[in-house]
Design a protein around this motif. Structure first.
Motif, short mmCIF file in Angstrom:
data_model
loop_
_atom_site.label_atom_id
_atom_site.label_comp_id
_atom_site.label_asym_id
_atom_site.label_seq_id
_atom_site.Cartn_x
_atom_site.Cartn_y
_atom_site.Cartn_z
N THR A 10 0.84 -1.21 0.00
CA THR A 10 0.00 0.00 0.00
C THR A 10 0.86 1.25 0.00
O THR A 10 0.60 2.20 -0.75
N THR A 11 1.90 1.25 0.82
CA THR A 11 2.78 2.41 0.92
C THR A 11 3.43 2.73 -0.42
O THR A 11 3.47 3.89 -0.85
N ILE A 12 3.92 1.71 -1.11
CA ILE A 12 4.57 1.94 -2.40
C ILE A 12 3.56 2.39 -3.45
O ILE A 12 3.84 3.26 -4.27
N THR A 13 2.36 1.84 -3.40
CA THR A 13 1.32 2.27 -4.33
C THR A 13 0.94 3.73 -4.08
O THR A 13 0.77 4.51 -5.02
N LEU A 14 0.84 4.11 -2.81
CA LEU A 14 0.57 5.52 -2.48
C LEU A 14 1.71 6.42 -2.94
O LEU A 14 1.48 7.55 -3.40
#
Length: 143
Positions: free
Chosen positions: A9-13
């Protein structure tokens, strides 16, 4: 203070943020062309690049929500999300290139075999990448 978001999720954000920052920069380029052109319009592909980056940034934000709520392992979510984000960026870069070169106002005017292959890859990558994450969301939240 830290959130307990998964790495996927962090990398997608992060991808959403990069696309949004790119969109803001492209907005400045578009504005500069609008104020300096006789007809007060930016080159069509500068306009397209700006709008695409804006839309893709929000699409990536939406994908991040589905990633966070997906039942799949983080590596599956991250791979699927990054395939979609890669094609979002690739499309935007192609629009930027046409805007810089001012070589066309319609990239499909002089299609080549490469155009069809690229478009097929983009379609499969974007729909497939999101489809995997969306299936994970359905499995995790409704299954």
């Amino acid at each position: 203070m830290s959130c307990d978001l998964g790495l996927d999720t962090t990398i997608t954000l992060l991808g959403a943020g990069v696309l949004f920052m790119l969109a803001l920069g492209l907005g400045v380029w578009k504005y500069r062309q609008m104020v300096s052109a006789e007809d007060h319009r930016a080159h069509p592909y500068v306009d397209i690049a700006h709008r695409a980056a804006l839309l893709y940034s929000f699409a990536t934000l939406l994908i991040a929500v589905f990633v966070e709520l997906s039942a799949w392992p983080a590596w599956v979510n991250l791979t699927a999300a990054m395939v979609a984000v890669f094609f979002f960026l690739a499309a935007t870069v192609s629009y930027i290139t046409h805007g810089l070169l001012r070589d066309t106002t319609n990239q499909f005017e002089r299609r080549t075999r490469g155009t069809a292959v690229s478009m097929t890859m983009l379609i499969v990558g974007e729909i497939g990448g999101f489809g995997v994450v969306f299936a994970g969301f359905i499995a995790g939240q409704l299954g």
